[in-house]
Design an enzyme around this catalytic site. Structure first.
Site, PDB file in Angstrom:
ATOM      1  N   HIS A  68      47.917  54.247  -6.278  1.00 54.08           N
ATOM      2  CA  HIS A  68      48.004  55.173  -7.409  1.00 54.08           C
ATOM      3  C   HIS A  68      49.340  55.894  -7.347  1.00 54.08           C
ATOM      4  O   HIS A  68      50.013  55.875  -6.304  1.00 54.08           O
ATOM      5  CB  HIS A  68      46.866  56.205  -7.341  1.00 54.08           C
ATOM      6  CG  HIS A  68      46.997  57.126  -6.172  1.00 54.08           C
ATOM      7  ND1 HIS A  68      46.540  56.798  -4.914  1.00 54.08           N
ATOM      8  CD2 HIS A  68      47.573  58.351  -6.049  1.00 54.08           C
ATOM      9  CE1 HIS A  68      46.817  57.777  -4.083  1.00 54.08           C
ATOM     10  NE2 HIS A  68      47.447  58.735  -4.738  1.00 54.08           N
ATOM     11  N   HIS A 150      55.747  58.194  -6.857  1.00 55.97           N
ATOM     12  CA  HIS A 150      55.716  57.116  -5.875  1.00 55.97           C
ATOM     13  C   HIS A 150      54.310  56.582  -5.676  1.00 55.97           C
ATOM     14  O   HIS A 150      53.332  57.277  -5.973  1.00 55.97           O
ATOM     15  CB  HIS A 150      56.266  57.610  -4.519  1.00 55.97           C
ATOM     16  CG  HIS A 150      55.382  58.619  -3.871  1.00 55.97           C
ATOM     17  ND1 HIS A 150      55.384  59.950  -4.241  1.00 55.97           N
ATOM     18  CD2 HIS A 150      54.435  58.507  -2.914  1.00 55.97           C
ATOM     19  CE1 HIS A 150      54.490  60.599  -3.531  1.00 55.97           C
ATOM     20  NE2 HIS A 150      53.881  59.747  -2.714  1.00 55.97           N
TER      21      HIS A 150
END
Ligand code: ATP
Ligand code: MG
Length: 203
Positions: A68, A150
């Site tokens: 995620h 990220h």
């Protein structure tokens, strides 16, 4: 207790309501929450395949199912605040977008190896800012200063890994974002979807 003292503390109704509030507080459930983008199942598996080709195996690979991109981390939130948070998120208007994940980064202190986006000031950042504002207006604290979008690939990496053998080149499409509850289990962390919103505004 004398009558005067009782009277000075206000009515019985007021006292009962204070007691009820304390009881509610002590029973209140807190949940660990964060907003995130989730790549499609297909992209999750493409990223996991690339990770295998890019480096030798490392100790704590994040399971592909858990991939995620956190937008805003809220931390522990009292469950009764969820409704207000949901209302405030409803007002966000953002269009579906594409983000290019073509970079690799390493944070030595937490030992995190990540896949990053080149999208520095793009829609991903704007969505994170809008969500932080929504959280703040629902009375929640959150901070996206220094936010670097990220996707965590590996945890607890001790030494800086070598450059990947194959450079990443992922074009990820996002048409929704999710509020996740993070739960610790005996087999590791689990993210449970609490709510999801489509991206449907205009760019
Ligand atoms: P674990 O903590 O069990 O290793 P995790 O870090 O994925 O797993 P959480 O700590 O609940 O689980 O974090 C959920 C998400 O929020 C992750 O993407 C994590 O990187 C991010 N996050 C956690 N703490 C913070 C923080 N203080 N600031 C910003 N993002 C955070
Ligand atoms: Mg953590």
């Amino acid at each position: 207790m004398s009558r005067e003292t009782k009277a000075s503390r206000g009515s019985r109704a007021a006292r009962d309501s204070r007691v009820a509030r304390v009881n509610r507080m002590s029973r209140e459930r807190f949940v660990r929450l964060f907003f995130a983008l989730e790549p499609s199942a297909e992209n999750k598996s493409l990223i996991a395949d690339w990770r295998e080709r890019a480096w030798p195996p490392m100790a704590r690979a994040v399971p592909a199912a858990n991939f995620h991109i956190t937008l805003v981390f809220l931390g522990e939130v009292a469950e009764h605040k969820l409704e207000q948070l949901g209302d405030s998120v409803e007002s966000i208007s953002a269009a579906p977008f594409i983000s290019y994940f073509t970079q690799v980064g390493f944070w030595p202190k937490p030992g995190i190896l990540w896949l990053g986006s080149v999208d520095d000031a793009g829609p991903l950042q704007s969505l994170a800012v809008a969500l932080r504002r929504a959280a703040n207006s629902a009375g929640l604290r959150s901070d996206t200063r220094g936010y670097i979008p990220h996707l965590t690939l590996q945890r607890a990496v001790r030494d800086a890994p070598p450059a990947p053998i194959v450079a990443p080149d992922f074009t990820l499409h996002f048409d929704r974002f999710t509020l996740f509850e993070s739960q610790q289990t005996r087999t590791g962390v689990r993210y449970v979807e609490r709510a999801e919103w489509p991206l449907r505004g205009f760019a």
